[in-house]
Design an enzyme around this catalytic site. Sequence first.
Site, mmCIF file in Angstrom:
data_model
loop_
_atom_site.group_PDB
_atom_site.id
_atom_site.type_symbol
_atom_site.label_atom_id
_atom_site.label_comp_id
_atom_site.label_asym_id
_atom_site.label_seq_id
_atom_site.Cartn_x
_atom_site.Cartn_y
_atom_site.Cartn_z
ATOM 1 N N ARG A 1 -1.335 41.706 28.852
ATOM 2 C CA ARG A 1 -1.038 42.536 30.016
ATOM 3 C C ARG A 1 -1.302 41.719 31.280
ATOM 4 O O ARG A 1 -2.401 41.181 31.442
ATOM 5 C CB ARG A 1 -1.909 43.796 30.007
ATOM 6 C CG ARG A 1 -1.750 44.618 31.267
ATOM 7 C CD ARG A 1 -2.509 45.945 31.223
ATOM 8 N NE ARG A 1 -2.300 46.644 32.476
ATOM 9 C CZ ARG A 1 -3.261 46.928 33.359
ATOM 10 N NH1 ARG A 1 -4.523 46.621 33.116
ATOM 11 N NH2 ARG A 1 -2.968 47.535 34.488
ATOM 12 N N TYR B 1 -14.403 51.735 31.887
ATOM 13 C CA TYR B 1 -15.574 50.896 32.166
ATOM 14 C C TYR B 1 -16.872 51.668 32.112
ATOM 15 O O TYR B 1 -17.895 51.138 31.766
ATOM 16 C CB TYR B 1 -15.426 50.222 33.540
ATOM 17 C CG TYR B 1 -14.379 49.136 33.507
ATOM 18 C CD1 TYR B 1 -14.661 47.885 32.961
ATOM 19 C CD2 TYR B 1 -13.088 49.374 33.964
ATOM 20 C CE1 TYR B 1 -13.696 46.891 32.892
ATOM 21 C CE2 TYR B 1 -12.115 48.389 33.898
ATOM 22 C CZ TYR B 1 -12.433 47.154 33.350
ATOM 23 O OH TYR B 1 -11.474 46.184 33.267
ATOM 24 N N HIS C 1 -0.611 45.985 40.802
ATOM 25 C CA HIS C 1 -2.060 45.878 40.622
ATOM 26 C C HIS C 1 -2.654 45.487 41.981
ATOM 27 O O HIS C 1 -3.276 44.451 42.140
ATOM 28 C CB HIS C 1 -2.390 44.864 39.518
ATOM 29 C CG HIS C 1 -3.757 45.028 38.924
ATOM 30 N ND1 HIS C 1 -3.974 45.174 37.567
ATOM 31 C CD2 HIS C 1 -4.994 45.064 39.482
ATOM 32 C CE1 HIS C 1 -5.278 45.272 37.324
ATOM 33 N NE2 HIS C 1 -5.925 45.216 38.479
ATOM 34 N N GLU D 1 -7.459 48.282 29.760
ATOM 35 C CA GLU D 1 -8.584 47.447 30.186
ATOM 36 C C GLU D 1 -9.870 48.013 29.631
ATOM 37 O O GLU D 1 -10.091 49.224 29.689
ATOM 38 C CB GLU D 1 -8.753 47.432 31.719
ATOM 39 C CG GLU D 1 -7.759 46.597 32.465
ATOM 40 C CD GLU D 1 -7.995 46.633 33.979
ATOM 41 O OE1 GLU D 1 -9.155 46.800 34.426
ATOM 42 O OE2 GLU D 1 -7.005 46.506 34.711
ATOM 43 N N ASN E 1 -7.898 52.689 31.419
ATOM 44 C CA ASN E 1 -8.916 51.663 31.638
ATOM 45 C C ASN E 1 -10.269 52.342 31.569
ATOM 46 O O ASN E 1 -10.504 53.334 32.258
ATOM 47 C CB ASN E 1 -8.760 51.015 33.016
ATOM 48 C CG ASN E 1 -7.490 50.178 33.132
ATOM 49 O OD1 ASN E 1 -6.762 50.005 32.148
ATOM 50 N ND2 ASN E 1 -7.226 49.654 34.310
ATOM 51 N N GLU F 1 -4.421 51.870 38.046
ATOM 52 C CA GLU F 1 -5.542 52.603 38.651
ATOM 53 C C GLU F 1 -5.274 53.124 40.062
ATOM 54 O O GLU F 1 -5.906 52.679 41.020
ATOM 55 C CB GLU F 1 -6.793 51.731 38.665
ATOM 56 C CG GLU F 1 -7.237 51.272 37.289
ATOM 57 C CD GLU F 1 -8.606 50.591 37.307
ATOM 58 O OE1 GLU F 1 -9.102 50.250 38.397
ATOM 59 O OE2 GLU F 1 -9.186 50.422 36.223
HETATM 60 C C1 FCB Z 1 -10.629 47.403 37.155
HETATM 61 C C2 FCB Z 1 -9.469 46.598 37.702
HETATM 62 C C3 FCB Z 1 -9.440 45.167 37.239
HETATM 63 C C4 FCB Z 1 -10.834 44.567 37.147
HETATM 64 C C5 FCB Z 1 -11.787 45.482 36.440
HETATM 65 C C6 FCB Z 1 -13.184 44.924 36.279
HETATM 66 O O1 FCB Z 1 -10.874 48.476 38.011
HETATM 67 O O2 FCB Z 1 -8.245 47.189 37.345
HETATM 68 O O3 FCB Z 1 -8.587 44.440 38.080
HETATM 69 O O4 FCB Z 1 -11.277 44.174 38.389
HETATM 70 O O5 FCB Z 1 -11.833 46.719 37.076
#
Ligand code: FCB
Length: 449
Positions: free
Chosen positions: A74, A290, A118, A354, A288, A163
């Site tokens: 990607r 995190y 992006h 992600e 995504n 995002e």
């Molecule tokens: C996300 C972003 C990516 C990267 C990660 C850690 O929010 O999409 O570009 O910076 O965080």
Amino acid sequence: MAFPKGFLWGAATASYQIEGAVDRDGRGASIWDTFSHTPGKVYRGDTGDIACDHYHRLEEDLDLMARLGLKAYRFSVAWPRVQPDGTGPANRKGLDFYRRLVDGLRRRDIEPMPTLYHWDLPQALENRGGWTVRETSERFAEYAGLVYKGLSDSVSFWITLNEPWVAAWLGHAAGVHAPGRKSVKDALLATHHLLLGHGLAVETMRQGDGNRLGITFSLSPARPSRDRDKEAARLVDGNANRLYLDPVLKGRYPEDLLEHYAPVTDFSFVYDGDLGVIAAPVDFVGANFYMRHLVRHDPEPQRDSMFASVNARIVIPHAVERTAMGWPVEPEGLKELLVRLKDEYGNPPVYITENGIAVHDYPDQAGEINDEERVRYLGSHFRAAEDAISEGSDLRGYMVWSLLDNFEWAEGYSKRFGLVYVDYPTLKRTLKKSAGWYSEVIRRNGPAG
Ligand code: FCB
């Protein structure tokens, strides 16, 4: 093992974070060039001018991907390479770079998964109002059409936006990302125009040729820290997740959020018919992941904090491990969001576009990078994904963030997310321990044990 046959294991990057070569072959300026060159905005004044110099090291990086055994890659297309000023015909040389990239992937049997936006908006469009004006949605669809025309013979997966929450809120309300605006109303305008741009782009690209179109959201489950934080948690969930999922997948903005923001705007920028455009069917959802949010009500939030607009702040549970970004490690959050997409959003095909961890990586005396934290982090998240699949989630692929250490936005080069270590002074790439481990996961179609 739960991972279905043909599961797309891959890695992700984004144009401004890795390419460098900001003035090559007619590329125009983006809002991230402007922002990173503004003193005080990015840690230590780092910029993406050189980044990983991926633009000039394309073949070497493609070989790295092949060595890892990636099934998919990607990446994002830099709008200002294709349309230096955000309008008009395609800049041939800009598109050529992505043609070389896509062809190089195909030759190595790696599925290309481009993202059209992006975050590197052409500065010329920002000068005309950027995402706060409706015209930018139309420009985006035009640009999407140009890239689609140029590459769709070799690309089957298309992601419109990365995002939109981050672009809208960190860029327009908190002001910690480009373009650095600090207005809740601007963030709401940007939200709508980003989503409208997505819908118009889908309309433009949808030509019955069997290509798969989707959008990537940052999704973070939210829960209250204490009983009295329930409403704050609901609003954080609304702002971070439902404000994006609901319009795209259900064709409406969440009522509670419209009510919450009524004192800021009357939403007259949402025209009749817009939600129909935004909710044009997509073939998959990119997620995504995190972190999960533990939420507290905060009557006097700091203006540049993420959830100031809903009077909330995030706290980190004591017993939880944190990454180098300070983010809590809670793989169960990934399962939670996948199960939610299944239960509340009609179980769409999902790709994790992600997931990854920043670690304070360094080469040891033998030159090796033993990033055991990353191996542990990814392993636990792969298992959470596997659990979700067992419970019926239609998860079809997983892109690790990131292939390379790179420019981590406001954190500059201080945070390393790569499977591959980049020594910035020499730009030398070295596979970290996690890279070898991940190759093995891909080969076995899942983590061992
Ligand atoms: C996300 C972003 C990516 C990267 C990660 C850690 O929010 O999409 O570009 O910076 O965080």
